[in-house]
Design a protein around this motif. Structure first.
Motif, PDB file in Angstrom:
ATOM      1  N   GLU A   8     -13.448 -29.737 -17.183  1.00 52.97           N
ATOM      2  CA  GLU A   8     -13.291 -28.539 -16.550  1.00 52.97           C
ATOM      3  C   GLU A   8     -14.783 -27.951 -16.133  1.00 52.97           C
ATOM      4  O   GLU A   8     -14.755 -26.909 -15.582  1.00 52.97           O
ATOM      5  CB  GLU A   8     -12.602 -27.583 -17.771  1.00 52.97           C
ATOM      6  CG  GLU A   8     -11.083 -28.063 -17.987  1.00 52.97           C
ATOM      7  CD  GLU A   8     -10.252 -27.625 -16.619  1.00 52.97           C
ATOM      8  OE1 GLU A   8     -10.490 -26.844 -16.296  1.00 52.97           O
ATOM      9  OE2 GLU A   8      -9.321 -28.463 -16.490  1.00 52.97           O
ATOM     10  N   GLY A   9     -15.817 -28.505 -16.977  1.00 55.70           N
ATOM     11  CA  GLY A   9     -17.057 -27.895 -16.638  1.00 55.70           C
ATOM     12  C   GLY A   9     -17.893 -28.125 -18.011  1.00 55.70           C
ATOM     13  O   GLY A   9     -17.367 -28.245 -19.212  1.00 55.70           O
ATOM     14  N   PRO A  10     -19.182 -27.903 -17.901  1.00 54.73           N
ATOM     15  CA  PRO A  10     -20.099 -27.854 -19.156  1.00 54.73           C
ATOM     16  C   PRO A  10     -19.669 -26.877 -20.143  1.00 54.73           C
ATOM     17  O   PRO A  10     -19.177 -25.741 -19.864  1.00 54.73           O
ATOM     18  CB  PRO A  10     -21.534 -27.465 -18.447  1.00 54.73           C
ATOM     19  CG  PRO A  10     -21.405 -27.789 -16.954  1.00 54.73           C
ATOM     20  CD  PRO A  10     -19.870 -27.421 -16.732  1.00 54.73           C
ATOM     21  N   LEU A  11     -19.895 -27.168 -21.518  1.00 59.29           N
ATOM     22  CA  LEU A  11     -19.348 -26.365 -22.520  1.00 59.29           C
ATOM     23  C   LEU A  11     -20.681 -26.432 -23.594  1.00 59.29           C
ATOM     24  O   LEU A  11     -20.935 -27.643 -23.737  1.00 59.29           O
ATOM     25  CB  LEU A  11     -18.110 -26.718 -23.300  1.00 59.29           C
ATOM     26  CG  LEU A  11     -16.924 -26.467 -22.237  1.00 59.29           C
ATOM     27  CD1 LEU A  11     -15.800 -27.152 -22.970  1.00 59.29           C
ATOM     28  CD2 LEU A  11     -16.661 -25.216 -22.204  1.00 59.29           C
ATOM     29  N   ARG A  12     -20.840 -25.591 -24.489  1.00 63.06           N
ATOM     30  CA  ARG A  12     -21.808 -25.433 -25.539  1.00 63.06           C
ATOM     31  C   ARG A  12     -20.778 -25.902 -26.643  1.00 63.06           C
ATOM     32  O   ARG A  12     -19.687 -26.064 -26.639  1.00 63.06           O
ATOM     33  CB  ARG A  12     -22.164 -24.188 -25.624  1.00 63.06           C
ATOM     34  CG  ARG A  12     -23.065 -23.462 -24.417  1.00 63.06           C
ATOM     35  CD  ARG A  12     -23.917 -22.220 -25.083  1.00 63.06           C
ATOM     36  NE  ARG A  12     -23.101 -21.313 -25.748  1.00 63.06           N
ATOM     37  CZ  ARG A  12     -22.594 -20.244 -25.475  1.00 63.06           C
ATOM     38  NH1 ARG A  12     -22.886 -19.862 -24.055  1.00 63.06           N
ATOM     39  NH2 ARG A  12     -21.788 -19.054 -26.130  1.00 63.06           N
TER      40      ARG A  12
END
Length: 86
Positions: A8-12
């Motif tokens: 879904e996209g970059p995550l911390r």
């Protein structure tokens, strides 16, 4: 599940920990290290205060996710039957 969420996209790290239900912090760290060592996940450290670490899929990771997506859909389609197994 880590690969699906990173798709879904970059995550911390904290976002991943809240998103991937039922995984301990230790297991998440171990899986992320393994995925990074395999070249599926990229770990980027942003030098700021406080330090920010962000995880994203590599091109190789996206190619695996494309192969896993039909399997995930099969699991969703058969969730009730799978949950009823002993």
């Amino acid at each position: 599940m880590i690969l699906f969420w990173l798709g879904e996209g970059p995550l911390r790290f904290g976002e991943l920990r809240r998103t991937v239900v039922g995984i301990s912090e230790r297991m998440l760290i171990l899986h992320l290290r393994e995925l990074e060592a395999s070249g599926l996940v990229h770990r980027e450290v942003r030098h700021q205060v406080p330090p920010k670490v962000e995880y994203s899929l590599t091109e190789f990771g996206h190619s695996l996710l494309a192969a896993l997506t039909p399997l995930g859909q099969w699991g969703e389609d058969n969730r009730e039957r799978l949950e009823a197994l002993p």
